[in-house]
Scaffold this active site. Structure first.
Site, PDB file in Angstrom:
ATOM      1  N   ASP A 105       0.601  -1.033   0.109  1.00  0.00           N
ATOM      2  CA  ASP A 105      -0.319  -0.130   0.156  1.00  0.00           C
ATOM      3  C   ASP A 105       0.938   1.001   0.089  1.00  0.00           C
ATOM      4  O   ASP A 105       1.897   1.429   0.814  1.00  0.00           O
ATOM      5  CB  ASP A 105      -1.073  -0.233   1.486  1.00  0.00           C
ATOM      6  CG  ASP A 105      -2.102   1.082   1.264  1.00  0.00           C
ATOM      7  OD1 ASP A 105      -1.291   2.045   0.918  1.00  0.00           O
ATOM      8  OD2 ASP A 105      -2.925   1.198   2.010  1.00  0.00           O
ATOM      9  N   LYS A 145       1.513   9.527 -17.894  1.00  0.00           N
ATOM     10  CA  LYS A 145       1.552  10.380 -17.816  1.00  0.00           C
ATOM     11  C   LYS A 145      -0.151  10.682 -16.799  1.00  0.00           C
ATOM     12  O   LYS A 145      -0.518   9.037 -16.522  1.00  0.00           O
ATOM     13  CB  LYS A 145       0.781  10.467 -19.205  1.00  0.00           C
ATOM     14  CG  LYS A 145      -0.480  10.252 -19.365  1.00  0.00           C
ATOM     15  CD  LYS A 145      -1.346  10.714 -20.776  1.00  0.00           C
ATOM     16  CE  LYS A 145      -2.768   9.719 -20.589  1.00  0.00           C
ATOM     17  NZ  LYS A 145      -3.178  10.812 -22.510  1.00  0.00           N
ATOM     18  N   ASP A 194       5.572   9.234 -23.163  1.00  0.00           N
ATOM     19  CA  ASP A 194       4.597   9.931 -23.606  1.00  0.00           C
ATOM     20  C   ASP A 194       4.382   8.393 -24.602  1.00  0.00           C
ATOM     21  O   ASP A 194       5.447   8.112 -25.950  1.00  0.00           O
ATOM     22  CB  ASP A 194       4.904  11.014 -24.039  1.00  0.00           C
ATOM     23  CG  ASP A 194       3.922  11.569 -25.214  1.00  0.00           C
ATOM     24  OD1 ASP A 194       2.802  11.059 -25.370  1.00  0.00           O
ATOM     25  OD2 ASP A 194       3.333  13.237 -25.328  1.00  0.00           O
ATOM     26  N   HIS A 195       3.219   7.609 -24.665  1.00  0.00           N
ATOM     27  CA  HIS A 195       3.469   6.791 -25.612  1.00  0.00           C
ATOM     28  C   HIS A 195       3.534   6.889 -26.998  1.00  0.00           C
ATOM     29  O   HIS A 195       3.588   6.046 -27.698  1.00  0.00           O
ATOM     30  CB  HIS A 195       2.468   5.510 -25.046  1.00  0.00           C
ATOM     31  CG  HIS A 195       0.574   5.890 -25.051  1.00  0.00           C
ATOM     32  ND1 HIS A 195       0.092   6.762 -24.270  1.00  0.00           N
ATOM     33  CD2 HIS A 195       0.035   5.341 -26.285  1.00  0.00           C
ATOM     34  CE1 HIS A 195      -1.230   6.926 -24.933  1.00  0.00           C
ATOM     35  NE2 HIS A 195      -1.079   6.062 -26.029  1.00  0.00           N
ATOM     36  N   LYS A 208       5.184   4.765 -30.735  1.00  0.00           N
ATOM     37  CA  LYS A 208       4.083   4.035 -31.743  1.00  0.00           C
ATOM     38  C   LYS A 208       5.353   4.048 -33.032  1.00  0.00           C
ATOM     39  O   LYS A 208       5.815   5.357 -33.436  1.00  0.00           O
ATOM     40  CB  LYS A 208       2.897   4.884 -32.102  1.00  0.00           C
ATOM     41  CG  LYS A 208       1.884   4.678 -31.333  1.00  0.00           C
ATOM     42  CD  LYS A 208       0.886   5.850 -31.950  1.00  0.00           C
ATOM     43  CE  LYS A 208      -0.256   6.346 -30.338  1.00  0.00           C
ATOM     44  NZ  LYS A 208      -0.916   5.040 -30.052  1.00  0.00           N
ATOM     45  N   GLU A 241     -11.194  10.833 -31.827  1.00  0.00           N
ATOM     46  CA  GLU A 241     -11.696  10.058 -31.165  1.00  0.00           C
ATOM     47  C   GLU A 241     -12.710  10.137 -31.183  1.00  0.00           C
ATOM     48  O   GLU A 241     -13.607  10.987 -31.210  1.00  0.00           O
ATOM     49  CB  GLU A 241     -11.714   9.448 -29.854  1.00  0.00           C
ATOM     50  CG  GLU A 241      -9.451   9.573 -29.905  1.00  0.00           C
ATOM     51  CD  GLU A 241      -9.675   9.400 -28.349  1.00  0.00           C
ATOM     52  OE1 GLU A 241      -9.584   7.672 -27.744  1.00  0.00           O
ATOM     53  OE2 GLU A 241      -9.306  11.136 -27.681  1.00  0.00           O
ATOM     54  N   ASP A 294      -4.996  17.203 -21.785  1.00  0.00           N
ATOM     55  CA  ASP A 294      -5.098  15.150 -21.926  1.00  0.00           C
ATOM     56  C   ASP A 294      -4.370  14.631 -23.469  1.00  0.00           C
ATOM     57  O   ASP A 294      -3.528  14.073 -23.152  1.00  0.00           O
ATOM     58  CB  ASP A 294      -6.457  14.897 -22.034  1.00  0.00           C
ATOM     59  CG  ASP A 294      -6.971  13.394 -22.237  1.00  0.00           C
ATOM     60  OD1 ASP A 294      -5.904  12.327 -20.710  1.00  0.00           O
ATOM     61  OD2 ASP A 294      -7.301  12.253 -22.541  1.00  0.00           O
ATOM     62  N   HIS A 326       0.868  14.330 -26.266  1.00  0.00           N
ATOM     63  CA  HIS A 326       0.904  13.746 -27.363  1.00  0.00           C
ATOM     64  C   HIS A 326       0.923  14.941 -28.753  1.00  0.00           C
ATOM     65  O   HIS A 326       2.182  15.160 -29.573  1.00  0.00           O
ATOM     66  CB  HIS A 326      -0.284  12.945 -27.779  1.00  0.00           C
ATOM     67  CG  HIS A 326      -0.398  12.273 -26.335  1.00  0.00           C
ATOM     68  ND1 HIS A 326       0.800  11.436 -26.062  1.00  0.00           N
ATOM     69  CD2 HIS A 326      -1.502  12.047 -26.601  1.00  0.00           C
ATOM     70  CE1 HIS A 326       0.448  10.648 -24.684  1.00  0.00           C
ATOM     71  NE2 HIS A 326      -0.914  10.924 -25.140  1.00  0.00           N
ATOM     72  N   LYS A 374     -12.706  14.310 -28.024  1.00  0.00           N
ATOM     73  CA  LYS A 374     -13.554  12.684 -28.135  1.00  0.00           C
ATOM     74  C   LYS A 374     -14.992  13.152 -28.864  1.00  0.00           C
ATOM     75  O   LYS A 374     -15.744  14.193 -28.867  1.00  0.00           O
ATOM     76  CB  LYS A 374     -13.399  12.790 -26.717  1.00  0.00           C
ATOM     77  CG  LYS A 374     -12.275  12.329 -25.840  1.00  0.00           C
ATOM     78  CD  LYS A 374     -12.159  11.984 -24.706  1.00  0.00           C
ATOM     79  CE  LYS A 374     -11.427  11.719 -24.474  1.00  0.00           C
ATOM     80  NZ  LYS A 374     -10.725  10.526 -25.245  1.00  0.00           N
TER      81      LYS A 374
HETATM   82  P1  NAD Z   1      -6.532   1.788 -12.609  1.00  0.00           P
HETATM   83  O1  NAD Z   1      -7.371   2.935 -11.105  1.00  0.00           O
HETATM   84  O2  NAD Z   1      -7.114   0.766 -13.197  1.00  0.00           O
HETATM   85  O3  NAD Z   1      -5.217   0.698 -11.414  1.00  0.00           O
HETATM   86  C1  NAD Z   1      -4.821   1.869 -10.509  1.00  0.00           C
HETATM   87  C2  NAD Z   1      -3.778   1.038  -9.955  1.00  0.00           C
HETATM   88  O4  NAD Z   1      -3.059   1.204  -8.046  1.00  0.00           O
HETATM   89  C3  NAD Z   1      -4.399  -0.466  -9.107  1.00  0.00           C
HETATM   90  O5  NAD Z   1      -3.680  -1.232  -9.519  1.00  0.00           O
HETATM   91  C4  NAD Z   1      -5.016  -0.373  -7.739  1.00  0.00           C
HETATM   92  O6  NAD Z   1      -4.868  -1.097  -6.595  1.00  0.00           O
HETATM   93  C5  NAD Z   1      -4.082   0.762  -7.817  1.00  0.00           C
HETATM   94  N1  NAD Z   1      -3.354   1.569  -6.121  1.00  0.00           N
HETATM   95  C6  NAD Z   1      -4.199   2.620  -6.093  1.00  0.00           C
HETATM   96  N2  NAD Z   1      -3.744   2.530  -3.999  1.00  0.00           N
HETATM   97  C7  NAD Z   1      -3.180   2.146  -4.261  1.00  0.00           C
HETATM   98  C8  NAD Z   1      -2.588   2.131  -2.806  1.00  0.00           C
HETATM   99  N3  NAD Z   1      -3.093   2.850  -1.803  1.00  0.00           N
HETATM  100  N4  NAD Z   1      -1.067   1.673  -3.088  1.00  0.00           N
HETATM  101  C9  NAD Z   1      -0.333   1.031  -4.050  1.00  0.00           C
HETATM  102  N5  NAD Z   1      -1.856   0.277  -5.345  1.00  0.00           N
HETATM  103  C10 NAD Z   1      -2.402   1.032  -5.358  1.00  0.00           C
HETATM  104  O7  NAD Z   1      -5.140   2.867 -13.123  1.00  0.00           O
HETATM  105  P2  NAD Z   1      -5.075   2.664 -14.634  1.00  0.00           P
HETATM  106  O8  NAD Z   1      -6.136   3.392 -15.735  1.00  0.00           O
HETATM  107  O9  NAD Z   1      -4.316   1.795 -14.466  1.00  0.00           O
HETATM  108  O10 NAD Z   1      -3.604   4.089 -14.221  1.00  0.00           O
HETATM  109  C11 NAD Z   1      -2.619   3.732 -14.484  1.00  0.00           C
HETATM  110  C12 NAD Z   1      -1.563   5.641 -14.232  1.00  0.00           C
HETATM  111  O11 NAD Z   1      -1.283   5.290 -15.797  1.00  0.00           O
HETATM  112  C13 NAD Z   1      -2.760   6.475 -14.602  1.00  0.00           C
HETATM  113  O12 NAD Z   1      -1.331   7.580 -14.000  1.00  0.00           O
HETATM  114  C14 NAD Z   1      -3.128   6.669 -16.198  1.00  0.00           C
HETATM  115  O13 NAD Z   1      -3.613   8.250 -16.206  1.00  0.00           O
HETATM  116  C15 NAD Z   1      -1.755   6.186 -16.802  1.00  0.00           C
HETATM  117  N6  NAD Z   1      -2.849   5.731 -17.627  1.00  0.00           N
HETATM  118  C16 NAD Z   1      -3.371   4.575 -17.914  1.00  0.00           C
HETATM  119  C17 NAD Z   1      -3.882   4.211 -19.292  1.00  0.00           C
HETATM  120  C18 NAD Z   1      -4.718   3.276 -19.874  1.00  0.00           C
HETATM  121  O14 NAD Z   1      -5.122   3.343 -20.729  1.00  0.00           O
HETATM  122  N7  NAD Z   1      -5.666   3.086 -18.209  1.00  0.00           N
HETATM  123  C19 NAD Z   1      -3.172   5.333 -20.414  1.00  0.00           C
HETATM  124  C20 NAD Z   1      -2.112   5.550 -19.905  1.00  0.00           C
HETATM  125  C21 NAD Z   1      -1.865   6.832 -18.830  1.00  0.00           C
END
Ligand code: NAD
Length: 495
Positions: A89, A152, A181-182, A186, A220, A239, A244, A344
């Site tokens: 945690d 990000k 920056d994914h 690409k 999008e 965003d 990007h 979007k």
């Molecule tokens: P998510 O909410 O699905 O996952 C969050 C994760 O954090 C989970 O595994 C959760 O267990 C963990 N978490 C939450 N609180 C916690 C704590 N106190 N201790 C330990 N772990 C904890 O979020 P996500 O969509 O996977 O996004 C994660 C990051 O990636 C963000 O910064 C988001 O902006 C970035 N991101 C996500 C995507 C995507 O497609 N999902 C794309 C680009 C960037």
């Protein structure tokens, strides 16, 4: 593979990003022989899992989201035994004790060359906490063998980005920090460098003397979906444009680097951002347009307006669309507009860069011959179509001289029969190799924030009175059309 043994620690190991992107990417790298001989993937999260249970979860993720389809038994067996779980945690520093023990176990097993990569796939408010705990437990002291990958968004504005950079710089050296920056991973985006700097044909034309204007359009069809809660506090400018689209602009606009060295390339890119003309508050309404979608019909189904999405304020003024006209004040680009737009719930999902060249200096053909006259264009399509088209005029076959535009097309599908890797595969491998070329340096992120802050501040201080101002499945607000039409141009789309 000659890579050093690697321990990959994923914070957010039960999250959406890991499920859809990271786990499938690591598995694909493994099946294609790119993973180090010795590696360990340690997922972390608050949930308690045994290794076996977590391996099962990852197997399901890979089966569902890998671009190669379901896993093959033999390769999964070998990969799966390297997947582990350590419950942490991040708000309770003591829980890092267990993680440290796990990391040290594999470090001992793999030997002194072992590198550790910490991937922060969690909400951005946890980035500082995790960085501080890694420091407290002395997990990143070896600057050659430990790295941190940051997802990000990097900051919410210029001030918070600076704070995060400052905090990271107290714990890590810049060469340990990998800001993702994914888009930069690409295939088509990487090809911009090859296209510009491995060909002699384009460079002489790549300037204000031959180019009339440039468009970068990332549209999008999807709405905010389940990301409403996050998006509501961000909006299209934060965003998409701050990161990007501005990165794409840098690739189009940069000077030629003297080598393919990470810092050399990042220097050239940051110079573009520094040369961009900053907006005065009174210039924003004529150079930037924001929009928000209302409900509409998409493929026969009614979809809600932005204000009715989950997690969104019913009176929200967050923009789901943004269009901005930028200038780069240097010798190469003086006076040439760069139009950026993203949004979007638009009519098409596509990311394209269009370079429109100036007209011929003198028209010799009759008006009948040139009814479909079109200036030369180079269209770089990033996704979903991966292609580069050069649009030129040609004579239509027939007894009369009639011209029409034709496309010379380099299409990835028709040219190569190998699949292209996902951006995350490229980027994860680069992080393991210690190659920062495709990652953002701290000053790049700050320069990009600095540029967009006046727009953000103005928009936030002046609530928009006309939201929503474009229906779902349209091309965005009319003002976005007007922004470019005033200069005599229009937004391009792929046929
Ligand atoms: P998510 O909410 O699905 O996952 C969050 C994760 O954090 C989970 O595994 C959760 O267990 C963990 N978490 C939450 N609180 C916690 C704590 N106190 N201790 C330990 N772990 C904890 O979020 P996500 O969509 O996977 O996004 C994660 C990051 O990636 C963000 O910064 C988001 O902006 C970035 N991101 C996500 C995507 C995507 O497609 N999902 C794309 C680009 C960037």
């Amino acid at each position: 593979s000659k890579l050093n043994p690697t321990i990959f620690v994923i914070f957010g190991g039960t999250g959406d990003l890991n499920k859809r992107k990271l786990a499938p990417a690591l598995y694909n790298l493994f099946t294609e022989g790119y993973m180090p001989e010795k590696f360990s993937i340690i997922g972390t999260g608050r949930t308690k899992f045994t290794d076996e249970k977590y391996q099962q979860v990852i197997l399901e993720n890979v089966n569902e989201f890998s671009r190669n389809g379901k896993v093959k038994d033999d390769s999964w067996k070998e990969f799966g035994t390297n997947v582990h779980y350590s419950s942490t945690d991040v708000t309770v520093p003591e829980t890092f004790e267990g993680l440290k023990t796990d990391i040290e176990k594999y470090q001992k097993e793999f030997g002194p060359e072992t590198q550790v990569i910490f991937y922060l796939a969690v909400a951005p408010n946890f980035f500082p906490l995790i960085a501080e705990c890694l420091c407290k437990y002395k997990l990143t002291e070896n600057e050659d063998n430990s790295r941190i990958v940051i997802e990000k968004p990097f900051g919410h504005d210029l001030e918070t980005a600076k704070e995060l950079n400052l905090l990271l710089s107290k714990i890590f050296t810049e060469k340990q920090i990998y800001r993702i920056d994914h888009y930069l991973g690409k295939e088509t985006v990487q090809n911009m460098m090859a296209f510009r700097f491995a060909n002699s044909l384009f460079e002489p034309l790549w300037n204000r003397n031959y180019i009339e204007h440039i468009q970068i359009s990332v549209t999008e069809q999807l709405g905010v979906g389940e990301r409403g809660g996050y998006y509501e506090g961000a909006g299209a400018l934060r965003d998409m444009i701050q990161n990007h689209l501005l990165q794409l602009l840098c690739l189009v606009g940069m000077e030629a680097p003297i080598s393919f060295d990470a810092n050399e390339i990042r220097d050239r890119k940051v110079e573009v951002l520094r040369a961009m003309r900053p907006f005065k508050p009174e210039e924003i309404s004529t150079n930037a347009v924001r929009g928000q979608y209302s409900k509409g019909w998409v493929e026969g189904k009614e979809v809600p307006g932005y204000r009715h999405e989950n997690g969104v304020d019913p009176h929200s003024n967050t923009e789901s669309f943004a269009a901005v006209k930028f200038f780069i004040d240097n010798w190469r680009w003086q006076g040439i507009p760069f139009y950026l737009r993203t949004g979007k719930r638009l009519n098409q999902t596509s990311s394209i860069i269009t370079i429109q060249f100036k007209d011929v200096p003198h028209h010799i053909f009759s008006s009948r011959a040139t009814e479909t006259w079109q200036q030369n264009r180079l269209i770089i399509s990033i996704q979903p179509e991966m292609s580069i088209r050069l649009q030129v005029q040609a004579k239509r076959p027939g007894v009369k001289m009639v011209l029409n535009p034709v496309d010379m097309v380099f299409d990835y599908k028709g040219t190569y029969d190998t699949d292209t890797p996902e951006a995350y595969e490229t980027l994860l491998l680069d992080a393991m190799n210690g190659d920062q070329t495709l990652f953002m340096r701290g000053d790049q992120v700050e320069a990009a924030w600095e540029l967009v802050m006046p727009i953000i501040n103005t928009w936030e201080s002046k609530k928009s009175l006309n939201f929503p101002n474009y229906p779902a499945d349209s091309w965005g607000p009319e003002e976005a059309e007007a922004l470019i039409a005033r200069d005599g141009f229009h937004w391009f789309t792929l046929p």
